[in-house]
Design a protein around this motif. Structure first.
Motif, PDB file in Angstrom:
ATOM      1  N   LEU A  37      81.028  85.601  16.532  1.00  0.00           N
ATOM      2  CA  LEU A  37      79.695  86.005  16.099  1.00  0.00           C
ATOM      3  C   LEU A  37      79.303  85.412  14.757  1.00  0.00           C
ATOM      4  N   GLU A  38      80.274  84.926  13.987  1.00  0.00           N
ATOM      5  CA  GLU A  38      79.939  84.201  12.757  1.00  0.00           C
ATOM      6  C   GLU A  38      79.463  82.788  13.061  1.00  0.00           C
ATOM      7  N   ASN A  39      79.663  82.353  14.299  1.00  0.00           N
ATOM      8  CA  ASN A  39      79.359  80.974  14.675  1.00  0.00           C
ATOM      9  C   ASN A  39      78.301  80.863  15.768  1.00  0.00           C
ATOM     10  N   GLY A  40      77.499  81.923  15.908  1.00  0.00           N
ATOM     11  CA  GLY A  40      76.310  81.851  16.754  1.00  0.00           C
ATOM     12  C   GLY A  40      76.512  82.076  18.230  1.00  0.00           C
ATOM     13  N   ASP A  88      65.552  78.744  13.733  1.00  0.00           N
ATOM     14  CA  ASP A  88      64.769  79.851  14.292  1.00  0.00           C
ATOM     15  C   ASP A  88      65.590  80.737  15.216  1.00  0.00           C
ATOM     16  N   TRP A  89      66.583  80.159  15.888  1.00  0.00           N
ATOM     17  CA  TRP A  89      67.331  80.935  16.872  1.00  0.00           C
ATOM     18  C   TRP A  89      68.376  81.843  16.238  1.00  0.00           C
ATOM     19  N   GLY A 106      74.337  82.401  23.808  1.00  0.00           N
ATOM     20  CA  GLY A 106      74.660  82.797  25.184  1.00  0.00           C
ATOM     21  C   GLY A 106      76.119  82.651  25.548  1.00  0.00           C
ATOM     22  N   GLY A 107      77.012  82.671  24.547  1.00  0.00           N
ATOM     23  CA  GLY A 107      78.423  82.471  24.820  1.00  0.00           C
ATOM     24  C   GLY A 107      79.241  83.732  24.961  1.00  0.00           C
ATOM     25  N   ARG A 154      73.284  76.772  25.928  1.00  0.00           N
ATOM     26  CA  ARG A 154      73.268  77.341  24.584  1.00  0.00           C
ATOM     27  C   ARG A 154      71.865  77.403  24.013  1.00  0.00           C
ATOM     28  N   LEU A 155      71.148  76.275  24.111  1.00  0.00           N
ATOM     29  CA  LEU A 155      69.874  76.136  23.424  1.00  0.00           C
ATOM     30  C   LEU A 155      69.098  75.029  24.107  1.00  0.00           C
TER      31      LEU A 155
END
Length: 304
Positions: free
Chosen positions: A197-200, A295-296, A205-206, A142-143
């Motif tokens: 998409l509301e939850n990143g 930032d992401w 990368g999900g 993810r990060l």
């Protein structure tokens, strides 16, 4: 001194999917591209309702040439993992794939801190995967700021000392995760209600928008291409009495969002983007709330 910590994630479970149809079976269900999973690459994705709403999120690793491992939310008494297992079994139909709960065979470990990745990997790209003893090590797909995830067979924790990591707590890990704005399954997403998409999930990368059909794809694609994201899950800082999950965040007399989870003085909240600006004065109960944008996170231009 090395700044690397590890925590055993007792809130996680592991399901093995084996057999010749394991990839094609999951490919039609999961939001990410299972065909990309290999001995050197792991991934993150979700299982949705047919209407495109969140059910489960998880990591997928290759155990060997015949098996994949799904690392998922366990639930307070194992109920979330049991529900995922049941759902996968229901969709398996005639696929030549076998499902096995192997939670008791593994320790799921998060390694975090400034030196977490450099002590484990030469390539620190998100999703990079390798072996550690008889287990698997992965740069968090993810990060990269989240560090690494490790699946070790039980009773092999001596490997943590070998990489110079100091034992920490699961709460310390989750506080770090929340401060970065990253959700953790049903702790932060509403089952059968939340939209990826509301939850990143795109930035984390999900979701693969090029992989073809999967269950719930239509809403996910429509949300992206029609620019329908009006809320985002974002980190908050709490100044005052700690509010419970589910508490409404107010901006004056208008609702600005809902708290999803709290860890100490930080948390995650689903924020209505049009209600939050430089002049916002947010509160939840008697606590002052400050929203930050990592930032992401890529906000719509009208909300940036």
């Amino acid at each position: 001194m090395s700044e690397s910590f590890y925590a055993i994630l007792t809130d996680r479970a592991v399901i093995r999917v084996s057999g010749p149809d394991r990839v094609s079976f999951l490919q039609g269900l999961v939001s990410n591209n299972i065909e990309n999973i290999s001995a050197t690459r792991s991934g993150y994705g979700a299982l949705l309702t047919p209407q495109g709403k969140f059910l489960f999120d998880f990591f997928v690793y290759q155990q060997d040439e015949d098996s994949l491992l799904i690392e998922c939310e366990r639930g307070e008494n194992g109920e979330r993992a049991a529900e995922l297992f049941k759902k996968l079994r229901m969709y398996k139909l005639r696929a030549k794939a076998e499902l096995t709960d192997v939670t008791d065979s593994y320790d799921v470990i998060a390694v975090f801190g400034k030196d977490a990745l450099t002590n484990l990997f030469t390539d620190t790209t998100a999703g990079t995967t390798g072996r550690i003893a008889d287990g698997i090590k992965v740069v968090d797909p993810r990060l990269t700021a989240l560090g690494a995830r490790i699946l070790l067979p039980k009773n092999e924790l001596a490997e943590m000392a070998a990489i110079g990591a100091t034992e920490s707590t699961i709460e310390a890990y989750h506080k770090m995760r929340v401060s970065l704005g990253v959700p953790n399954g049903s702790d932060d997403l509403e089952i059968e209600k939340s939209i990826l998409l509301e939850n990143g999930f795109e930035e984390l990368g999900g979701v693969d928008f090029k992989k073809g059909c999967y269950m719930g794809q239509e809403l996910t694609a429509r949300t992206k291409y029609r620019g329908l994201v009006r809320k985002r899950l974002l980190p908050i800082t709490i100044d005052g009495p700690s509010p419970d999950a589910g508490t409404i965040i107010m901006n004056g007399d208008k609702e600005a969002g809902t708290i999803r989870s709290v860890h100490g003085n930080v948390g995650l909240a689903l924020i209505r983007l049009e209600r939050v600006g430089d002049d916002a004065q947010l509160h939840a109960g008697d606590a002052k709330i400050t929203v930050s944008v990592p930032d992401w996170v890529q906000l719509p231009e009208t909300a940036a």
